[in-house]
Design a protein around this motif. Structure first.
Motif, PDB file in Angstrom:
ATOM      1  N   GLU A   8       0.865  -1.177   0.000  1.00  0.00           N
ATOM      2  CA  GLU A   8       0.000   0.000   0.000  1.00  0.00           C
ATOM      3  C   GLU A   8       0.901   1.227   0.000  1.00  0.00           C
ATOM      4  O   GLU A   8       1.916   1.266   0.700  1.00  0.00           O
ATOM      5  CB  GLU A   8      -0.873   0.029   1.261  1.00  0.00           C
ATOM      6  CG  GLU A   8      -1.671  -1.232   1.508  1.00  0.00           C
ATOM      7  CD  GLU A   8      -2.782  -1.447   0.507  1.00  0.00           C
ATOM      8  OE1 GLU A   8      -3.361  -0.446   0.038  1.00  0.00           O
ATOM      9  OE2 GLU A   8      -3.068  -2.605   0.186  1.00  0.00           O
ATOM     10  N   ALA A   9       0.534   2.228  -0.804  1.00  0.00           N
ATOM     11  CA  ALA A   9       1.344   3.446  -0.854  1.00  0.00           C
ATOM     12  C   ALA A   9       0.516   4.597  -1.400  1.00  0.00           C
ATOM     13  O   ALA A   9      -0.539   4.394  -2.007  1.00  0.00           O
ATOM     14  CB  ALA A   9       2.574   3.228  -1.730  1.00  0.00           C
ATOM     15  N   GLY A  25      -4.002   7.201  -2.693  1.00  0.00           N
ATOM     16  CA  GLY A  25      -3.353   5.929  -2.410  1.00  0.00           C
ATOM     17  C   GLY A  25      -3.866   4.805  -3.271  1.00  0.00           C
ATOM     18  O   GLY A  25      -4.942   4.883  -3.857  1.00  0.00           O
ATOM     19  N   ASP A  63       6.293  -0.030   0.731  1.00  0.00           N
ATOM     20  CA  ASP A  63       5.078  -0.217   1.513  1.00  0.00           C
ATOM     21  C   ASP A  63       4.837   0.924   2.491  1.00  0.00           C
ATOM     22  O   ASP A  63       5.714   1.306   3.260  1.00  0.00           O
ATOM     23  CB  ASP A  63       5.164  -1.547   2.267  1.00  0.00           C
ATOM     24  CG  ASP A  63       3.825  -1.977   2.844  1.00  0.00           C
ATOM     25  OD1 ASP A  63       2.779  -1.665   2.240  1.00  0.00           O
ATOM     26  OD2 ASP A  63       3.828  -2.645   3.898  1.00  0.00           O
ATOM     27  N   HIS A  64       3.626   1.474   2.430  1.00  0.00           N
ATOM     28  CA  HIS A  64       3.183   2.570   3.291  1.00  0.00           C
ATOM     29  C   HIS A  64       4.082   3.801   3.195  1.00  0.00           C
ATOM     30  O   HIS A  64       4.348   4.469   4.198  1.00  0.00           O
ATOM     31  CB  HIS A  64       3.021   2.095   4.731  1.00  0.00           C
ATOM     32  CG  HIS A  64       1.849   1.186   4.885  1.00  0.00           C
ATOM     33  ND1 HIS A  64       1.962  -0.175   4.751  1.00  0.00           N
ATOM     34  CD2 HIS A  64       0.532   1.438   5.105  1.00  0.00           C
ATOM     35  CE1 HIS A  64       0.764  -0.722   4.918  1.00  0.00           C
ATOM     36  NE2 HIS A  64      -0.120   0.227   5.117  1.00  0.00           N
ATOM     37  N   GLN A  65       4.556   4.064   1.990  1.00  0.00           N
ATOM     38  CA  GLN A  65       5.381   5.245   1.737  1.00  0.00           C
ATOM     39  C   GLN A  65       4.668   6.180   0.768  1.00  0.00           C
ATOM     40  O   GLN A  65       3.751   5.781   0.058  1.00  0.00           O
ATOM     41  CB  GLN A  65       6.732   4.833   1.121  1.00  0.00           C
ATOM     42  CG  GLN A  65       7.561   3.929   1.992  1.00  0.00           C
ATOM     43  CD  GLN A  65       7.922   4.564   3.313  1.00  0.00           C
ATOM     44  OE1 GLN A  65       8.325   5.727   3.367  1.00  0.00           O
ATOM     45  NE2 GLN A  65       7.782   3.816   4.390  1.00  0.00           N
TER      46      GLN A  65
END
Length: 114
Positions: A8-9, A25, A63-65
């Motif tokens: 996810e990003a 996102g 991820d998650h950036q």
């Protein structure tokens, strides 16, 4: 063979004159394709766990950036992301053939390592 990975990003697409220019996102899906000779004793080319482990640092870097803040991903588009992942993965996974990157169903890009 290929191994799927998810992350996810968030990103915004540079120079877009629509909603893509706003921060948004995605749940990205990567498909890492590898090629190697068949091991005649084991009956496979590579172990899926080994492919996943070799690719893990690449996925974790994304991820998650906020992708458009990562060097080489400033444009925020899926084609740049696929190329970036292929270059980064090639260093850890010499058997890499290509990386498919899906932004969502029906939208994605394919990149081959240089």
């Amino acid at each position: 063979m290929w191994k799927a990975q998810r992350f996810e990003a968030a990103t915004c697409v540079a120079d877009a004159d629509d909603t893509r220019a706003r921060l948004h996102g995605h749940g990205y899906r990567l498909r890492v394709h590898v090629t190697a000779p068949l091991d005649r004793v084991l009956g496979w080319t590579l172990d899926y766990g080994d492919v996943k482990a070799a690719f893990a640092p690449v996925r974790e870097a994304l991820d998650h950036q906020r992708l458009d803040t990562i060097a080489g991903l400033e444009s925020g588009d899926v084609a740049s992301l696929a190329a970036w992942a292929a270059r980064a993965a090639r260093q850890r996974l010499p058997e890499l053939l290509r990386v498919d990157c899906y932004e969502r169903d029906g939208v994605g890009a394919i990149a081959w390592p240089e």
